[in-house]
Design a protein around this motif. Structure first.
Motif, PDB file in Angstrom:
ATOM      1  N   PHE A 153     -10.356  -0.949   4.581  1.00 36.26           N
ATOM      2  CA  PHE A 153     -10.083   0.360   5.188  1.00 36.26           C
ATOM      3  C   PHE A 153      -9.823   1.445   4.137  1.00 36.26           C
ATOM      4  N   THR A 248      -6.618  -0.964  12.131  1.00 30.93           N
ATOM      5  CA  THR A 248      -7.163  -1.966  11.221  1.00 30.93           C
ATOM      6  C   THR A 248      -6.044  -2.926  10.865  1.00 30.93           C
ATOM      7  N   LYS A 253     -11.133  -3.687  11.935  1.00 29.87           N
ATOM      8  CA  LYS A 253     -10.878  -2.460  12.680  1.00 29.87           C
ATOM      9  C   LYS A 253     -11.273  -2.651  14.142  1.00 29.87           C
TER      10      LYS A 253
END
Length: 643
Positions: A153, A248, A253
Motif C-alpha cells: 500500500f 488494506t 486491499k
C-alpha cells in the motif's frame, strides 16, 4: 551540506540524529525538543532522520520521539525518516515486534524506514539479519514479510499527507506511550467518527488527507500488544456521507461495507496495522454541516454591511478574546459561535458572521471558511447553490483559471478570495507572482457580475501547503493591495498568528486605524479598473491583462506614469476621481527592499484639487505644469482623490 553537494553532486548528504533517550551531552542541548529545533534552524535538509531502538533500550518514549520529530517535519515542510530496530543485544526479535515499530512510524507520516542492522553493527553479532557465519537468522524472513506487506500500500500511502496523530485506548506503557498523543476526543477531523476498538484494545492513529483534498485516510497501528503475541482487535468507525471506504490489512486491499447502523469494521492483528481510505459526497456533507452550524449558532444582533470598508478575522476563541478584538478594531469574527462568543462579541459591537465547527480538510469550511485545497468548480457551485437563501460566503483560493466562473455563482453578492502571496519551500521563501493577477481578475469579474470583493490574507505559516507567514511590512502591503483593487473587506486568516507576533499585530492595528479613518472617503467611490506602470517587471509570470487598460473612462486623468513598478487602482464617483497607488514589485516586498518610486499623474484639468490621504489625514498636493508627483518608499500605498 553545500560543500558535500559541490564535491559529491550525485550523492545524498545523509545525516542521522540521536533518539530522545540520548543524554544531554550527546544532544548538546538540555532537551530533545531543543536539539531538534537547533537542527531545523541550522541544517537545511529536506528530511529529518533519526534512529530509535525501543526494545534494545527498553524505553517508553517511542511515540513521544515520533511526535516531536513528525511535528517538526510538518512545521518545516520536511520528510520524516526513521531507523528502526531489527537487531538486538540479547535476543532475536519476532515479526510482530518489527511490524509494530513500522506501523507506529507510519501513523506519524514517516516517508522512509531504514532497519538496523543487516550484519554485525553495534548489536550482538549473531542477533542481526545475517549472523557471523553469513547465514540468515529467522529475522530475515520476518523483516522480508513486514517490508512486502507495507510495500503493498506504499504507493497509495505516499499520495497522502499526515495532519495529526492521536491515541485510541490505553497504549502499552512500557514502549508505546499514550501520554505522547492527544486523546481520541480531538476534533480536528470530522470524516471518521465513532472510532472504537474492542477488548480493551489500543492504537496510535494517524489522520491523513490526500494532497488534492479529494480523499481521507487513517493509518491504524494496533498497539494493544507489542511483544508479537497472537491475537487481534476489531476497529470500528463511521464515515458519514461515504461514497467509498477501503482498508488494506496484511497487504490486501478490500472495499468495506457498513452494517445496518452505518458502522465499518476491520480486524487488525496484534502489532499489525491497517491503511483505511474514504471518499465522501462533499456537497451532501457540506449541506449537513452548515445546517447543523446554522441551527446551533445563536444570532448576533450586529448587522454587517458587506459593501462598506471593514476588517474581520478568524478565531475559534472569540469569547475569551473579545476585548482584544475590539481594541484591534475588527467588525466581525469568523469562527466558533460557541461558549458565549456571539453575546460577548456583540457587547463589543463585533458580529459573528459565520461559524465553523471544524478546521481541517475539504470541509474545513462551512459558512465563510476556505478549504485547505482549491475547490473544484463543481464543489464551489454546489456550495453556492446551498447558500443562495442563507447568510454566508465561500472563499476561493485564487486560482486564476477559475475566477471568472466562480464570481458568476458566488453567493450573497460576495466574492471572497484568498490567493497565496508568500511561498515557502523548506527555509527558502519566494513570492507567488499570480497574487496580484488573482486580485486583478477577481476585481474585474466581481464588477462584471455585480459582486463585492473581499480579500482573505493568510497570516499563518503552513509548511504542508508551502505557505509562508508575512512580516509586518508584507502584511501592510497585502492590505493595501486589497484596497487597490476595490476590495471592501479584509479578513485575517488567524488572530492567533497575529497575537503571537507583536510586530505583525501592530502592523495590522495601524493599517486598520488608517483605513477606518479613510473609510467614508473610500466608500464613496466605485472601483473601475487598475493600471500598471512598468509592467515589464512582472514579465510573463504575472497575468495582469486587466491592467492593460485605457484611461478613456477616467476623464480627469490624461496619463499615468512612474519611474518604477506601481499599480494604480482607478475609482470614480459622480464629479470625482480617486487613485490608489501601490508599490508594485513583489520581490521588493519579499526582501523588504523598498526603493523610492515616483509616480506622475497628468491631469486633464490642471484646476482640479488633488488630495493625498496619509495616515488617514488629507494633504493637498501641489499641481505643477498640469501634473502631480508623489514619491513612495513602500510598503504602504497612498490613496488620492481628484475633485
Amino acid at each position: 551540506l553545500d560543500l558535500v553537494s559541490r564535491r559529491f553532486p550525485r550523492q545524498l548528504a545523509y545525516l542521522n540524529l540521536y533518539p530522545n533517550y540520548a543524554s544531554s551531552t550527546q544532544l548538546g542541548s538540555n532537551t530533545y525538543v531543543e536539539h531538534i529545533e537547533a537542527y531545523v534552524e541550522h541544517v537545511d535538509t529536506d528530511y529529518i532522520s533519526y534512529d530509535h531502538y525501543m526494545y534494545a533500550n527498553r524505553n517508553s518514549r517511542f511515540l513521544s520521539n515520533l511526535q516531536i520529530v513528525a511535528d517538526a517535519c510538518q512545521e518545516t515542510g520536511r520528510d520524516l525518516w526513521i531507523v528502526l530496530e531489527v537487531s538486538n543485544t540479547s535476543r532475536l526479535l519476532n515479526r510482530g515486534e518489527m511490524s509494530v515499530q513500522a506501523y507506529g512510524a507510519l501513523s506519524y507520516g514517516t516517508r522512509l524506514i531504514n532497519w538496523a542492522c543487516w550484519t554485525a553493527g553495534w548489536f550482538e553479532p549473531d542477533l542481526q539479519i545475517v549472523d557471523s557465519n553469513d547465514n540468515y537468522t529467522p529475522m530475515y524472513d520476518h523483516l522480508k514479510s513486514v517490508n512486502h506487506e507495507i510495500q503493498r500500500f506504499a504507493d497509495e500511502y505516499m499520495q497522502f499527507e499526515r495532519i495529526a496523530t492521536f491515541a485510541l485506548g490505553e497504549l502499552s506503557g512500557q514502549f508505546f506511550d499514550s501520554a505522547a498523543l492527544p486523546p481520541m476526543s480531538w476534533e480536528g477531523q470530522n470524516v471518521f467518527t465513532s472510532l472504537s476498538i474492542d477488548r480493551n484494545g489500543a492504537a496510535s492513529i494517524g489522520y491523513f488527507e490526500k494532497k488534492d483534498g479529494s480523499e481521507y485516510a487513517l493509518l491504524v497501528a494496533n498497539g494493544t500488544d507489542i511483544r508479537g503475541n497472537e491475537g487481534e482487535n476489531t476497529f470500528s468507525f463511521r464515515v458519514p456521507y461515504a461514497l467509498s471506504v477501503t482498508a488494506t490489512i496484511n497487504g490486501e486491499k478490500t472495499t468495506l461495507t457498513p452494517d445496518e447502523n452505518g458502522v465499518y469494521s476491520v480486524t487488525i492483528p496484534f502489532c499489525g496495522g491497517s491503511f483505511i481510505t474514504a471518499t465522501r459526497d462533499e456537497a451532501a456533507a457540506f449541506r449537513a454541516e452548515a445546517a447543523m452550524t446554522a441551527s446551533a449558532a445563536p444570532k448576533s444582533k450586529v448587522v454587517l454591511n458587506a459593501s462598506s470598508l471593514g476588517f474581520g478575522l478568524h478565531t475559534d476563541n472569540g469569547a475569551e478574546k473579545a476585548e482584544e478584538l475590539a481594541e484591534l478594531g475588527v467588525e466581525f469574527v469568523v469562527g466558533q459561535a460557541a461558549n458565549g462568543a456571539v453575546a460577548a462579541l456583540a457587547d463589543k459591537g463585533i458580529g459573528v458572521f459565520a461559524t465553523d465547527p471544524y478546521f481541517r480538510g475539504a470541509l474545513e469550511k462551512t459558512l465563510g471558511i476556505s478549504t485547505s485545497s482549491p475547490l473544484s468548480y463543481s464543489d464551489f457551485n454546489a456550495m453556492a447553490r446551498y447558500l443562495e437563501d442563507k447568510p454566508g460566503w465561500i472563499v476561493a483560493k485564487g486560482t486564476i483559471s477559475n475566477i471568472s466562473r466562480q464570481t458568476e455563482v458566488a453567493p450573497n453578492g460576495i466574492f471572497a478570495i484568498q490567493p497565496t502571496f508568500i511561498k515557502r519551500s523548506g527555509p527558502a521563501l519566494s513570492v507567488d507572482y499570480a497574487y496580484l493577477g488573482a486580485l486583478a481578475n477577481a476585481a474585474h469579474y466581481s464588477a462584471a457580475n455585480d459582486k463585492v470583493l473581499w480579500h482573505v490574507i493568510e497570516t499563518r505559516e503552513i509548511p504542508t501547503q508551502a505557505i509562508g507567514a508575512p512580516t509586518a511590512k508584507q502584511l501592510a502591503w497585502q492590505i493595501d493591495s486589497a484596497f487597490t483593487f476595490g476590495a471592501k473587506k479584509v479578513i485575517f486568516s488567524s488572530f492567533e498568528a497575529l497575537a503571537d507576533d507583536s510586530d505583525l499585530l501592530a502592523a495590522a492595528k495601524a493599517s486598520i486605524e488608517h483605513w477606518k479613518a479613510l473609510a467614508p472617503v473610500y466608500n464613496s467611490y466605485t472601483y473601475q479598473h487598475a493600471y500598471a506602470a512598468e509592467t515589464s517587471i512582472f514579465s510573463a509570470k504575472l497575468p495582469l491583462s486587466d491592467l492593460e487598460v485605457s484611461l478613456a473612462s477616467v476623464p480627469a486623468i490624461q496619463s499615468l506614469s512612474a519611474d518604477g513598478p506601481v499599480v494604480f487602482g482607478l475609482f470614480t464617483k459622480e464629479n470625482g476621481t480617486a487613485l490608489m497607488l501601490l508599490p508594485g514589485d513583489p520581490e521588493a516586498v519579499l526582501e523588504e527592499n523598498f526603493a523610492t518610486v515616483t509616480a506622475t499623474i497628468t491631469l486633464s484639468d490642471p484646476a482640479k484639487k488633488v488630495t493625498a490621504y496619509i495616515d488617514g489625514k488629507p494633504t493637498v498636493l501641489p499641481v505643477k505644469n498640469g501634473a502631480v508627483q508623489i514619491a513612495m518608499a513602500g510598503p504602504m500605498g497612498i490613496f488620492i482623490t481628484i475633485d
